[in-house]
Design a protein around this motif. Sequence first.
Motif, PDB file in Angstrom:
ATOM      1  N   ARG A 148       1.019  -1.116   0.019  1.00  0.00           N
ATOM      2  CA  ARG A 148       0.006  -0.001   0.014  1.00  0.00           C
ATOM      3  C   ARG A 148       0.795   1.308   0.128  1.00  0.00           C
ATOM      4  N   ALA A 149       1.988   0.987   0.218  1.00  0.00           N
ATOM      5  CA  ALA A 149       3.087   2.460   0.144  1.00  0.00           C
ATOM      6  C   ALA A 149       3.129   2.954  -1.268  1.00  0.00           C
ATOM      7  N   GLN A 150       3.243   2.017  -2.166  1.00  0.00           N
ATOM      8  CA  GLN A 150       3.306   2.638  -3.601  1.00  0.00           C
ATOM      9  C   GLN A 150       2.963   1.278  -4.699  1.00  0.00           C
ATOM     10  N   PRO A 151       3.874   0.318  -4.601  1.00  0.00           N
ATOM     11  CA  PRO A 151       3.703  -0.791  -5.683  1.00  0.00           C
ATOM     12  C   PRO A 151       2.125  -1.258  -5.634  1.00  0.00           C
ATOM     13  N   ALA A 152       1.455  -1.260  -6.979  1.00  0.00           N
ATOM     14  CA  ALA A 152      -0.005  -1.678  -7.119  1.00  0.00           C
ATOM     15  C   ALA A 152      -0.123  -2.895  -7.394  1.00  0.00           C
ATOM     16  N   PHE A 153       0.580  -3.367  -8.196  1.00  0.00           N
ATOM     17  CA  PHE A 153       0.660  -4.775  -8.587  1.00  0.00           C
ATOM     18  C   PHE A 153       1.630  -4.822  -9.845  1.00  0.00           C
ATOM     19  N   ILE A 154       1.879  -6.367 -10.443  1.00  0.00           N
ATOM     20  CA  ILE A 154       2.689  -6.509 -11.522  1.00  0.00           C
ATOM     21  C   ILE A 154       1.924  -7.143 -12.435  1.00  0.00           C
ATOM     22  N   ARG A 155       2.351  -6.881 -13.855  1.00  0.00           N
ATOM     23  CA  ARG A 155       1.813  -7.431 -14.946  1.00  0.00           C
ATOM     24  C   ARG A 155       2.629  -8.247 -15.914  1.00  0.00           C
ATOM     25  N   LEU A 156       2.452  -9.693 -16.038  1.00  0.00           N
ATOM     26  CA  LEU A 156       3.264 -10.159 -17.139  1.00  0.00           C
ATOM     27  C   LEU A 156       2.604 -10.189 -18.340  1.00  0.00           C
ATOM     28  N   HIS A 157       3.318  -9.629 -19.322  1.00  0.00           N
ATOM     29  CA  HIS A 157       3.121  -9.651 -20.869  1.00  0.00           C
ATOM     30  C   HIS A 157       3.752 -10.737 -21.425  1.00  0.00           C
ATOM     31  N   THR A 158       3.037 -11.534 -21.808  1.00  0.00           N
ATOM     32  CA  THR A 158       3.866 -12.788 -22.540  1.00  0.00           C
ATOM     33  C   THR A 158       3.175 -13.363 -23.578  1.00  0.00           C
ATOM     34  N   ARG A 159       3.637 -14.546 -24.136  1.00  0.00           N
ATOM     35  CA  ARG A 159       2.901 -15.145 -25.210  1.00  0.00           C
ATOM     36  C   ARG A 159       1.737 -15.800 -25.024  1.00  0.00           C
ATOM     37  N   ASP A 160       1.434 -16.608 -24.021  1.00  0.00           N
ATOM     38  CA  ASP A 160       0.231 -17.399 -23.624  1.00  0.00           C
ATOM     39  C   ASP A 160       0.154 -17.283 -22.254  1.00  0.00           C
ATOM     40  N   ASN A 189      -9.608 -11.857 -20.543  1.00  0.00           N
ATOM     41  CA  ASN A 189      -8.295 -12.399 -21.544  1.00  0.00           C
ATOM     42  C   ASN A 189      -7.166 -12.482 -20.420  1.00  0.00           C
ATOM     43  N   GLU A 190      -7.536 -12.420 -19.265  1.00  0.00           N
ATOM     44  CA  GLU A 190      -6.386 -12.230 -18.214  1.00  0.00           C
ATOM     45  C   GLU A 190      -6.292 -13.344 -17.204  1.00  0.00           C
ATOM     46  N   VAL A 191      -5.202 -13.890 -16.834  1.00  0.00           N
ATOM     47  CA  VAL A 191      -5.098 -14.426 -15.562  1.00  0.00           C
ATOM     48  C   VAL A 191      -4.777 -13.709 -14.484  1.00  0.00           C
ATOM     49  N   VAL A 192      -5.502 -13.593 -13.264  1.00  0.00           N
ATOM     50  CA  VAL A 192      -5.596 -12.999 -12.150  1.00  0.00           C
ATOM     51  C   VAL A 192      -5.032 -13.492 -11.103  1.00  0.00           C
ATOM     52  N   SER A 205      -1.896 -12.291 -22.552  1.00  0.00           N
ATOM     53  CA  SER A 205      -1.378 -12.859 -23.656  1.00  0.00           C
ATOM     54  C   SER A 205      -0.928 -11.572 -24.714  1.00  0.00           C
ATOM     55  N   GLY A 206       0.007 -11.793 -25.529  1.00  0.00           N
ATOM     56  CA  GLY A 206       0.145 -10.932 -26.838  1.00  0.00           C
ATOM     57  C   GLY A 206       1.491 -10.701 -27.016  1.00  0.00           C
ATOM     58  N   ALA A 207       2.472 -10.731 -26.123  1.00  0.00           N
ATOM     59  CA  ALA A 207       3.982 -10.477 -26.296  1.00  0.00           C
ATOM     60  C   ALA A 207       4.563 -11.460 -27.196  1.00  0.00           C
ATOM     61  N   LEU A 208       5.338 -11.131 -28.178  1.00  0.00           N
ATOM     62  CA  LEU A 208       6.013 -12.012 -28.994  1.00  0.00           C
ATOM     63  C   LEU A 208       7.223 -12.370 -28.367  1.00  0.00           C
ATOM     64  N   GLU A 209       7.631 -13.520 -28.243  1.00  0.00           N
ATOM     65  CA  GLU A 209       8.826 -14.251 -27.973  1.00  0.00           C
ATOM     66  C   GLU A 209      10.001 -13.877 -28.401  1.00  0.00           C
ATOM     67  N   SER A 210      10.049 -13.438 -29.740  1.00  0.00           N
ATOM     68  CA  SER A 210      11.215 -13.149 -30.289  1.00  0.00           C
ATOM     69  C   SER A 210      11.090 -11.638 -31.106  1.00  0.00           C
ATOM     70  N   ALA A 211      10.313 -10.993 -30.502  1.00  0.00           N
ATOM     71  CA  ALA A 211       9.976  -9.396 -31.084  1.00  0.00           C
ATOM     72  C   ALA A 211      11.202  -8.585 -30.899  1.00  0.00           C
ATOM     73  N   PRO A 212      11.548  -7.784 -31.802  1.00  0.00           N
ATOM     74  CA  PRO A 212      12.729  -7.124 -31.628  1.00  0.00           C
ATOM     75  C   PRO A 212      12.508  -6.096 -30.752  1.00  0.00           C
ATOM     76  N   ASP A 213      11.178  -5.468 -30.506  1.00  0.00           N
ATOM     77  CA  ASP A 213      10.939  -4.185 -29.927  1.00  0.00           C
ATOM     78  C   ASP A 213      10.787  -4.871 -28.164  1.00  0.00           C
ATOM     79  N   PRO A 214      11.700  -4.474 -27.142  1.00  0.00           N
ATOM     80  CA  PRO A 214      11.494  -4.905 -25.927  1.00  0.00           C
ATOM     81  C   PRO A 214      10.140  -4.691 -25.155  1.00  0.00           C
ATOM     82  N   THR A 215       9.270  -3.780 -25.693  1.00  0.00           N
ATOM     83  CA  THR A 215       7.986  -3.457 -25.177  1.00  0.00           C
ATOM     84  C   THR A 215       7.095  -4.734 -25.544  1.00  0.00           C
ATOM     85  N   ILE A 216       7.329  -5.410 -26.460  1.00  0.00           N
ATOM     86  CA  ILE A 216       6.267  -6.400 -26.959  1.00  0.00           C
ATOM     87  C   ILE A 216       6.854  -7.754 -26.643  1.00  0.00           C
ATOM     88  N   ARG A 217       8.306  -8.113 -25.955  1.00  0.00           N
ATOM     89  CA  ARG A 217       8.802  -9.147 -25.669  1.00  0.00           C
ATOM     90  C   ARG A 217       8.170  -9.551 -24.436  1.00  0.00           C
TER      91      ARG A 217
END
Length: 269
Positions: A148-160, A189-192, A205-217
């Motif tokens: 509650r001090a500041q971290p809200a949560f974390i989210r994994l952007h992944t392939r599946d 579409n999320e696992v919570v 889901s949605g991130a690409l395993e070999s995507a060149p852009d780190p924002t979508i890996r």
Amino acid sequence: MNDDMTSPAGSRTKNVLSTRSVFGAPCWVSLTSRDLTATEEFYSAVLGWRWRPARLGDRFRIALADGAPVAGIAAVAAMWQMAVAWTPYFAVISADQAAARVSERGGTAAVGPISLPPGRAALLADRDGATFGVWEGELFTDWETWRRAQPAFIRLHTRDAFDSAIFYGEVLDWASDLPGCCEVHYEGNEVVLRSRGDVVARIESGALESAPDPTIRPHWQVHFYTDDVEACARAAELNGGSVLSENADEAVLRDRDGAQFTVTSRRTP
């Protein structure tokens, strides 16, 4: 691992909790940096953080929000040839067991497990390459106070998301019959992931395993609470960072080194 290692435990209180009380849940976040001074200046401007030194040396700091420890910063990216990134740590009963489970399931044990009294830690990667850590031992403070001090949560952007939920569930004992384990739900579409009733992580889901852009890996994204998303975004731009996306409730930002994080409005459910 203690606060001197920019990690989950350290400053002792009268009622220190251990990872056995919240195992499987995120319990700390840390950032690797190339320039400690620049990193301090950036996050002070964007999130209002203050800093305290760590006994490990001049390369390490603890970030404070309203006096509470919220994150660890380590200026070791250049020295250790590490990527600049935010990394979440999950509480486990046994770091050695968690690391072994990761390797058995196609992931990678990058660092450790190593003994860092009063516990053990390991830096790992899942089978799609998303980096995370595990911590076994005492927590630095009350877990709910930290969240509650500041971290809200974390989210994994992944392939599946479904496949990743199985991987992390087997490594971290999610949805097991062990008392106090995290609950896993499928919502849209999320696992919570919930711990003690709170949403502590999401997997999409949605991130690409070999995507060149780190924002979508595949990667774990750390979300920090803020009272003013727009002010954080403007501060990031004015202090050498950038805004990747922005709306009234959330902005995805990059710091000066390129580490990506999200600021989330406290009004967001």
